[in-house]
Design a protein around this motif. Structure first.
Motif, PDB file in Angstrom:
ATOM      1  N   GLY A 136       0.820  -1.214   0.000  1.00 32.38           N
ATOM      2  CA  GLY A 136       0.000   0.000   0.000  1.00 32.38           C
ATOM      3  C   GLY A 136       0.851   1.260   0.000  1.00 32.38           C
ATOM      4  O   GLY A 136       0.544   2.231  -0.714  1.00 32.38           O
ATOM      5  N   ILE A 137       1.915   1.257   0.785  1.00 32.61           N
ATOM      6  CA  ILE A 137       2.813   2.419   0.805  1.00 32.61           C
ATOM      7  C   ILE A 137       3.472   2.603  -0.560  1.00 32.61           C
ATOM      8  O   ILE A 137       3.539   3.728  -1.094  1.00 32.61           O
ATOM      9  N   LEU A 138       3.941   1.524  -1.139  1.00 32.76           N
ATOM     10  CA  LEU A 138       4.596   1.634  -2.445  1.00 32.76           C
ATOM     11  C   LEU A 138       3.606   2.071  -3.530  1.00 32.76           C
ATOM     12  O   LEU A 138       3.965   2.846  -4.431  1.00 32.76           O
ATOM     13  N   TYR A 139       2.369   1.582  -3.444  1.00 31.49           N
ATOM     14  CA  TYR A 139       1.361   1.997  -4.425  1.00 31.49           C
ATOM     15  C   TYR A 139       1.038   3.479  -4.283  1.00 31.49           C
ATOM     16  O   TYR A 139       0.845   4.185  -5.285  1.00 31.49           O
ATOM     17  N   SER A 140       0.992   3.973  -3.041  1.00 31.79           N
ATOM     18  CA  SER A 140       0.723   5.397  -2.837  1.00 31.79           C
ATOM     19  C   SER A 140       1.847   6.262  -3.390  1.00 31.79           C
ATOM     20  O   SER A 140       1.618   7.405  -3.805  1.00 31.79           O
ATOM     21  N   LEU A 159      11.662   3.242   2.771  1.00 31.42           N
ATOM     22  CA  LEU A 159      12.322   2.520   3.855  1.00 31.42           C
ATOM     23  C   LEU A 159      11.300   1.826   4.744  1.00 31.42           C
ATOM     24  O   LEU A 159      11.468   0.647   5.098  1.00 31.42           O
ATOM     25  N   MET A 160      10.224   2.528   5.099  1.00 29.10           N
ATOM     26  CA  MET A 160       9.186   1.919   5.934  1.00 29.10           C
ATOM     27  C   MET A 160       8.552   0.719   5.231  1.00 29.10           C
ATOM     28  O   MET A 160       8.341  -0.339   5.845  1.00 29.10           O
ATOM     29  N   ALA A 161       8.280   0.866   3.927  1.00 29.21           N
ATOM     30  CA  ALA A 161       7.697  -0.243   3.173  1.00 29.21           C
ATOM     31  C   ALA A 161       8.642  -1.438   3.141  1.00 29.21           C
ATOM     32  O   ALA A 161       8.221  -2.580   3.329  1.00 29.21           O
ATOM     33  N   MET A 162       9.941  -1.169   2.955  1.00 28.29           N
ATOM     34  CA  MET A 162      10.903  -2.268   2.873  1.00 28.29           C
ATOM     35  C   MET A 162      11.037  -2.993   4.204  1.00 28.29           C
ATOM     36  O   MET A 162      11.144  -4.219   4.242  1.00 28.29           O
ATOM     37  N   LEU A 163      11.004  -2.265   5.305  1.00 25.69           N
ATOM     38  CA  LEU A 163      11.085  -2.903   6.621  1.00 25.69           C
ATOM     39  C   LEU A 163       9.860  -3.786   6.874  1.00 25.69           C
ATOM     40  O   LEU A 163       9.975  -4.889   7.431  1.00 25.69           O
TER      41      LEU A 163
END
Length: 491
Positions: free
Chosen positions: A180-184, A208-212
């Motif tokens: 969801g973060i990457l799509y946003s 970074l947050m999405a990868m973690l």
């Protein structure tokens, strides 16, 4: 030939849909259809690998929609090799399971093979998909079927499956949050298109947050330390026929998905890339030591192999942390080799259980006299896990160590050697039990077999011995095939 990726997925899907109904007609009809479908997928996967090597990557779009709006399968030499690995282990496990479907009614038997086909389908789909949400769909298919197959192991299997269900739900939630973060940030779900958008953007903190979140999600699914809590009991109490497939292949596919996010979507140009590799490296080092130490304390061979998998999966992620082409090739060589090492060792353990009804190492005294081929697989698999040439385990660790030396990460070499020594302690103990320890009077559950085990058990045992040795002897050829795709994404 142009529809090979679709057929590889459709064959197990169709057989899964038919298995239950056909099992009501005849107890083994659904089983036979699933086996034939998986064999067909194996043949097509070999043809696909040959085509990718000869002509380059395949980009197969469903429904004729243009990218990035359509669902795409993207196949290069790496995932083409992994698809062959999954399909071959799926066929061998299905054949092996023939000997454990004597209990239960026809619906239970048909249901077990339905789950088996869907598990192969989910892993193959996860490997080939080029869409991040489609990966989630196949991830859930894989997880749901694994829950069922683990629960089919009996009352303790039900508890193990429930525990895996709880942590698996957390993993799926974290994956969706990351996507969801990457799509946003990117506005796309196609992996190649997402990689282009991320390379051009300046959303480093969100990335970074999405990868973690993704590291935690895949860490749970691949049983990476310290997210491995569900794994030992699940591997120990899963359905005996499906255990080699679950232990041999299931953890490798999330590891491959982690690689795709790290190197194919984010790429080395990401601001925090080195930090992420350091985190993965620390987790890998801890997992290699922890898994080996815990395995040393076990008496049940299933527990030994389960904790060993915590250490072995860390070899794969260690290659990702090192990041050089040879280290990544070592990771994937170990991924393929370990599938047949660990799957083969579970084949051997299941064969001993079928014949003598025991998993206790203390009951394995001189078992080579009655089961020479099974003892041979235990020996070859154990030597490969330690890293003794000419087995594949030696060469995969060699490439990892060479990659670490190439990038001056000498701590990883020290841990590789230390972990291998710890592996030697408990696997030589296993070899000692099989060949040296005094023979015990064990009652044979199936004394009237012409071979040590039925042919449907013997074939997987022999093939695993051959694959472990052949992957070692011809490791250069396989590494050259992997490097075709790795040179463009490695550090």
């Amino acid at each position: 030939m142009k529809n090979l990726p679709a057929y590889i997925v459709l064959l197990p899907l169709c057989s899964a849909l038919l298995s239950l109904a056909l099992s009501k007609i005849h107890r083994h009809l659904g089983r036979d259809v699933v086996f034939c479908a998986l064999t067909g997928s194996l043949i097509l996967s070999v043809l696909q690998l040959r085509q990718v090597i000869a002509e380059g990557p395949i980009h197969y779009v469903f429904g004729g929609y243009t990218i990035p709006y359509g669902i795409e399968f993207s196949i290069d030499t790496i995932n083409a090799v992994i698809v062959v690995m999954v399909c071959l282990l799926g066929v061998l496990s299905c054949m092996f399971a023939f000997n454990f479907d004597t209990k239960g009614d026809a619906v239970q038997v048909g249901g077990a093979y339905t789950m088996h086909a869907l598990l192969v389908l989910g892993m193959v789909g996860m490997t080939m998909t080029g869409d991040v949400f489609n990966l989630y769909v196949f991830l859930e298919i894989t997880s749901l079927t694994a829950y069922c197959l683990i629960a089919m192991g009996g009352s303790r299997g039900v508890v193990s499956a429930f525990r895996y269900l709880l942590v698996g739900t957390v993993a799926a939630t974290f994956y969706l949050l990351g996507v969801g973060i990457l799509y946003s940030v990117t506005g796309t779900l196609n992996m190649a298109d997402m990689a282009k958008c991320l390379a051009a953007g300046n959303n480093d903190s969100a990335m970074l947050m999405a990868m973690l979140l993704l590291i935690v999600s895949f860490g749970i699914k691949m049983a990476q330390f310290p997210f491995h809590g569900w794994q030992p009991s699940a591997y120990t109490h899963a359905n005996t026929g499906a255990r080699p497939l679950i232990a041999g292949a299931m953890g490798k596919i999330p590891a491959y998905a982690m690689f795709r996010y790290l190197y194919c979507i984010y790429g080395p140009g990401f601001k925090y890339f080195r930090f992420i590799l350091l985190v993965i490296g620390i987790l890998s080092v801890c997992g290699m030591i922890y898994g080996s130490v815990r395995a040393m304390a076990q008496r049940d061979i299933r527990k030994v192999l389960a904790y060993s998998s915590v250490a072995q999966i860390s070899y794969i992620s260690l290659g990702f942390a090192i990041g050089t082409p040879l280290a990544l090739a070592g990771s994937f060589l170990h991924m393929v080799g370990h599938a047949f090492m660990k799957g083969g060792l579970f084949f051997a353990a299941g064969a001993i259980s079928w014949k003598y009804g025991t998993f206790d190492l203390n009951d394995f005294g001189r078992i080579y006299k009655k089961m020479p081929w099974t003892a041979g697989l235990l020996t070859v698999g154990a030597l490969s896990m330690i890293g003794i040439p000419p087995t594949v385990g030696f060469f995969s660790k060699w490439y990892l160590a060479f990659g670490a030396a190439e990038s001056h990460q000498y701590v990883y070499i020290f841990v590789l050697v230390l972990s291998s020594l710890l592996n030697a302690i408990y696997f030589f103990k296993l070899i000692e039990k099989v060949f040296v320890q005094g023979e015990k009077n064990k009652r044979e559950l199936h004394p009237n077999t012409s071979l040590e085990v039925p042919m449907s058990m013997m074939i997987p045992v022999v093939i695993c011995i051959l694959v472990i040795l052949l992957l070692g002897v011809f490791n250069v050829k396989l590494v050259d095939i992997l490097l075709i795709s790795l040179k463009g994404v490695a550090l």
